[in-house]
Design a protein around this motif. Structure first.
Motif, mmCIF file in Angstrom:
data_model
loop_
_atom_site.group_PDB
_atom_site.id
_atom_site.type_symbol
_atom_site.label_atom_id
_atom_site.label_comp_id
_atom_site.label_asym_id
_atom_site.label_seq_id
_atom_site.Cartn_x
_atom_site.Cartn_y
_atom_site.Cartn_z
ATOM 1 N N GLN A 113 0.889 -1.103 0.144
ATOM 2 C CA GLN A 113 0.148 -0.156 -0.030
ATOM 3 C C GLN A 113 0.675 1.220 0.033
ATOM 4 N N GLN A 114 1.864 1.370 0.819
ATOM 5 C CA GLN A 114 2.618 2.439 0.841
ATOM 6 C C GLN A 114 3.535 2.727 -0.298
ATOM 7 N N ARG A 115 3.968 1.821 -0.901
ATOM 8 C CA ARG A 115 4.802 1.780 -2.373
ATOM 9 C C ARG A 115 3.725 2.163 -3.534
ATOM 10 N N ALA A 116 2.409 1.741 -3.275
ATOM 11 C CA ALA A 116 1.629 2.012 -4.463
ATOM 12 C C ALA A 116 1.110 3.537 -4.267
ATOM 13 N N LYS A 117 1.160 3.806 -3.058
ATOM 14 C CA LYS A 117 0.801 5.507 -2.874
ATOM 15 C C LYS A 117 1.711 6.349 -3.185
ATOM 16 N N THR A 118 3.067 5.888 -3.039
ATOM 17 C CA THR A 118 4.135 6.800 -3.568
ATOM 18 C C THR A 118 4.168 6.782 -5.108
ATOM 19 N N LEU A 119 3.684 5.703 -5.779
ATOM 20 C CA LEU A 119 3.700 5.636 -7.135
ATOM 21 C C LEU A 119 2.555 6.463 -7.678
ATOM 22 N N MET A 120 1.616 6.451 -7.038
ATOM 23 C CA MET A 120 0.349 7.268 -7.180
ATOM 24 C C MET A 120 0.642 8.707 -7.021
ATOM 25 N N GLU A 121 1.195 9.220 -5.952
ATOM 26 C CA GLU A 121 1.592 10.455 -5.838
ATOM 27 C C GLU A 121 2.288 11.109 -6.935
ATOM 28 N N PHE A 122 3.288 10.521 -7.514
ATOM 29 C CA PHE A 122 4.304 11.049 -8.809
ATOM 30 C C PHE A 122 3.141 11.389 -9.794
ATOM 31 N N THR A 123 2.296 10.281 -10.195
ATOM 32 C CA THR A 123 1.720 10.211 -11.244
ATOM 33 C C THR A 123 0.286 10.705 -11.709
ATOM 34 N N VAL A 124 -0.336 10.671 -10.570
ATOM 35 C CA VAL A 124 -1.748 11.527 -10.416
ATOM 36 C C VAL A 124 -1.603 12.749 -10.635
ATOM 37 N N PRO A 125 -0.738 13.624 -10.556
ATOM 38 C CA PRO A 125 -0.751 15.228 -11.075
ATOM 39 C C PRO A 125 -0.941 15.294 -12.563
ATOM 40 N N PHE A 126 -0.176 14.245 -13.309
ATOM 41 C CA PHE A 126 -0.397 14.355 -14.819
ATOM 42 C C PHE A 126 -1.732 14.124 -15.267
ATOM 43 N N PHE A 127 -2.451 13.388 -14.509
ATOM 44 C CA PHE A 127 -3.871 13.049 -14.621
ATOM 45 C C PHE A 127 -4.760 14.421 -14.440
ATOM 46 N N LEU A 128 -4.399 15.016 -13.213
ATOM 47 C CA LEU A 128 -5.246 16.101 -13.007
ATOM 48 C C LEU A 128 -4.857 17.587 -13.831
ATOM 49 N N VAL A 129 -3.586 17.765 -13.933
ATOM 50 C CA VAL A 129 -3.110 18.762 -14.869
ATOM 51 C C VAL A 129 -3.504 18.626 -16.205
ATOM 52 N N GLY A 130 -3.632 17.602 -16.637
ATOM 53 C CA GLY A 130 -4.125 17.274 -17.983
ATOM 54 C C GLY A 130 -5.534 17.468 -18.204
ATOM 55 N N ILE A 131 -6.443 17.386 -17.172
ATOM 56 C CA ILE A 131 -7.889 18.050 -17.450
ATOM 57 C C ILE A 131 -7.761 19.420 -17.490
ATOM 58 N N GLY A 132 -6.967 20.126 -16.926
ATOM 59 C CA GLY A 132 -6.878 21.498 -17.284
ATOM 60 C C GLY A 132 -6.018 21.881 -18.409
ATOM 61 N N LEU A 133 -4.929 21.211 -18.970
ATOM 62 C CA LEU A 133 -4.785 21.294 -20.269
ATOM 63 C C LEU A 133 -5.551 21.376 -21.480
ATOM 64 N N ASN A 134 -6.554 20.425 -21.224
ATOM 65 C CA ASN A 134 -7.504 20.401 -22.459
ATOM 66 C C ASN A 134 -8.550 21.418 -22.577
ATOM 67 N N LEU A 135 -8.418 22.531 -21.530
ATOM 68 C CA LEU A 135 -9.359 23.429 -21.696
ATOM 69 C C LEU A 135 -8.714 24.556 -22.551
ATOM 70 N N ASP A 136 -9.579 24.919 -23.708
ATOM 71 C CA ASP A 136 -9.255 26.234 -24.243
ATOM 72 C C ASP A 136 -9.646 27.522 -23.646
ATOM 73 N N ALA A 137 -9.041 28.514 -22.874
ATOM 74 C CA ALA A 137 -9.819 29.447 -22.235
ATOM 75 C C ALA A 137 -10.200 30.463 -23.465
ATOM 76 N N SER A 138 -9.560 30.555 -24.482
ATOM 77 C CA SER A 138 -10.028 31.543 -25.485
ATOM 78 C C SER A 138 -11.278 31.282 -25.967
ATOM 79 N N GLN A 139 -11.803 30.207 -25.761
ATOM 80 C CA GLN A 139 -13.169 30.057 -26.212
ATOM 81 C C GLN A 139 -14.262 30.788 -25.253
ATOM 82 N N PHE A 140 -13.702 30.943 -24.105
ATOM 83 C CA PHE A 140 -14.653 31.543 -23.003
ATOM 84 C C PHE A 140 -14.695 33.276 -23.061
ATOM 85 N N ALA A 141 -14.333 33.812 -24.232
ATOM 86 C CA ALA A 141 -14.155 35.344 -24.217
ATOM 87 C C ALA A 141 -15.607 35.781 -24.407
ATOM 88 N N HIS A 142 -16.584 35.106 -24.924
ATOM 89 C CA HIS A 142 -17.938 35.573 -25.224
ATOM 90 C C HIS A 142 -18.895 35.124 -24.041
#
Length: 418
Positions: free
Chosen positions: A278-307
């Motif tokens: 469990q502890q080792r899996a948590k360490t692995l998760m803590e390294f990789t999960v940010p790429f999942f969460l940041v990736g959600i934000g990366l896919n948002l094109d803020a320029s579409q929200f000008a209107h």
């Protein structure tokens, strides 16, 4: 002098860096920005997941343009949510899922019917084509279990009966969502292969039942052999192998990789006690999960929200997406007499996350959705993901982790609503 540049959609430091340098620079920026944003959010008592998603929006193409979505960062994000669900499975008693199976099915069904109907009717009334309305409705169906699992785990309430109900319902919801995706994909091509859809549904259910029924027994029998392994961290190595193997097999039989990872954690949960798995899996998760969460934000094109009109439509869609999940998923607990649990379950099923984005990408790829509707769905997915953590924090107060307010059987600790 070090300069930050964009080449081929991936940032790199220096003008002569090769592809490996580009990728490493992107990984560095994503990881660093996610952890800084998460730390800031922790200081101001906001869930870290919110900061990590906002970091993706900030450094993504819509604002600073430092990092663009790429295959490499997408794969890291997928690994992050796989290891997250693997850890959730390790911390879950598989017997509890069987006990709440009926309740989870009703919750998941309500969470599919209500959002799709509302999304389809809203956009059909606004004058969009039937196919466009179907894709928007489909994007409002599935739940991003990774977001909810992350928040429940950070709050220390992952073992509550209501949390187990949410996770079980999310797994079922994912299966129904995949079947639904198959239908709309067939519709986009002008035909639906019902035989193939039936096969996918049967194989998905069969895969889950077989793994749950015999996987734990096989794991317990294999424990002595794992203990005799000469390699360091034998349980961790075997655990990661089982996780990746079942994730790949899950995709092969027609379910999401995260379901295979979740099942891997479940069948290994009994033998994980007393090990470092469990502890080792948590360490692995803590390294990789940010790429999942940041990736959600990366896919948002803020320029579409000008209107302003577009922003209003995104907010309306997000409001309906959240309300229909609360109503649809919370209906069964509500009629059982527990209003607080109904709100907790409904809130836990709100985030669309990467699932909604996958539907949007499919619609864009087949030429049914334009950039505007694509941005709308991604915006809805991101906003539902952002509002969920504060809601869960409010609904799952600290005293809930100590004094479980959910009705349950005192002898088993499992919810009575199943």
């Amino acid at each position: 002098m070090l300069t930050l540049a964009i080449q081929g959609g991936i940032p790199h430091i220096g003008g002569e860096a090769g592809p490996a340098g580009n990728i490493l620079a992107a990984i560095f920026l994503i990881f660093l920005s996610a952890k800084i944003a998460a730390e800031v959010c922790e200081w101001i008592r906001v869930p870290a997941v919110v900061g990590e998603i906002m970091a993706g929006i900030l450094i993504g193409p819509g604002i600073l343009g430092w990092v663009h979505p790429s295959l490499e960062t997408h794969i890291l994000g997928e690994m992050g949510v796989i290891f997250l669900l693997f850890l959730v499975g390790l911390e879950t008693d598989p017997r509890s899922l069987f006990r709440i199976g009926k309740a989870a099915f009703f919750v998941a069904t309500g969470g599919v019917v209500f959002p799709f109907a509302a999304g389809f009717l809203l956009f059909a009334a606004l004058g969009y084509t039937a196919f466009e309305s179907i894709f928007v409705g489909a994007a409002m169906v599935a739940t991003s279990v990774g977001i909810t699992a992350r928040v429940l785990g950070s709050l220390g309430v992952i073992d509550l009966p209501v949390s187990r109900l949410i996770l079980a319902a999310a797994v079922i919801d994912d299966i129904l969502g995949l079947l639904f995706l198959g239908v709309i994909n067939g519709l986009s091509k002008g035909r639906v292969d019902y035989l193939q859809l039936g096969f996918v549904l049967a194989s998905s259910i069969g895969f889950i039942l077989v793994v749950l029924l015999i996987g734990g027994k096989l794991a317990r029998r294999a424990k002595p052999a794992i203990e005799r392994l000469k390699m360091d961290e034998g349980f961790f190595i075997v655990g990661v192998g089982v996780c990746l193997g079942l994730s790949a097999l899950g995709v092969y039989v027609g379910v999401a990789a995260i379901i295979g990872a979740f099942l891997a954690g479940l069948i290994l949960s009994d033998i994980a006690n007393g090990t470092t798995l469990q502890q080792r899996a948590k360490t692995l998760m803590e390294f990789t999960v940010p790429f999942f969460l940041v990736g959600i934000g990366l896919n948002l094109d803020a320029s579409q929200f000008a209107h302003p009109m577009f922003i209003g439509l995104v907010l309306l869609t997000t409001l309906i997406a959240g309300a229909t999940k609360v109503i649809g998923c919370g209906f069964f607990p509500f009629i059982q007499g527990d209003r607080k649990q109904a709100l907790q379950v409904g809130a836990g099923m709100i985030p669309r996350g990467e699932v909604g984005i996958i539907v949007a990408q499919l619609g864009l790829a087949v030429g049914i959705l334009g950039q505007s509707l694509y941005a709308l769905i991604v915006g809805m997915a991101v906003l539902t993901t952002l509002v969920t953590p504060p809601l869960l924090v409010r609904l799952f107060r600290k005293d809930d982790a100590q004094t479980d307010s959910v009705p349950h059987d005192e002898t088993t600790g499992y919810s009575e609503i199943g």
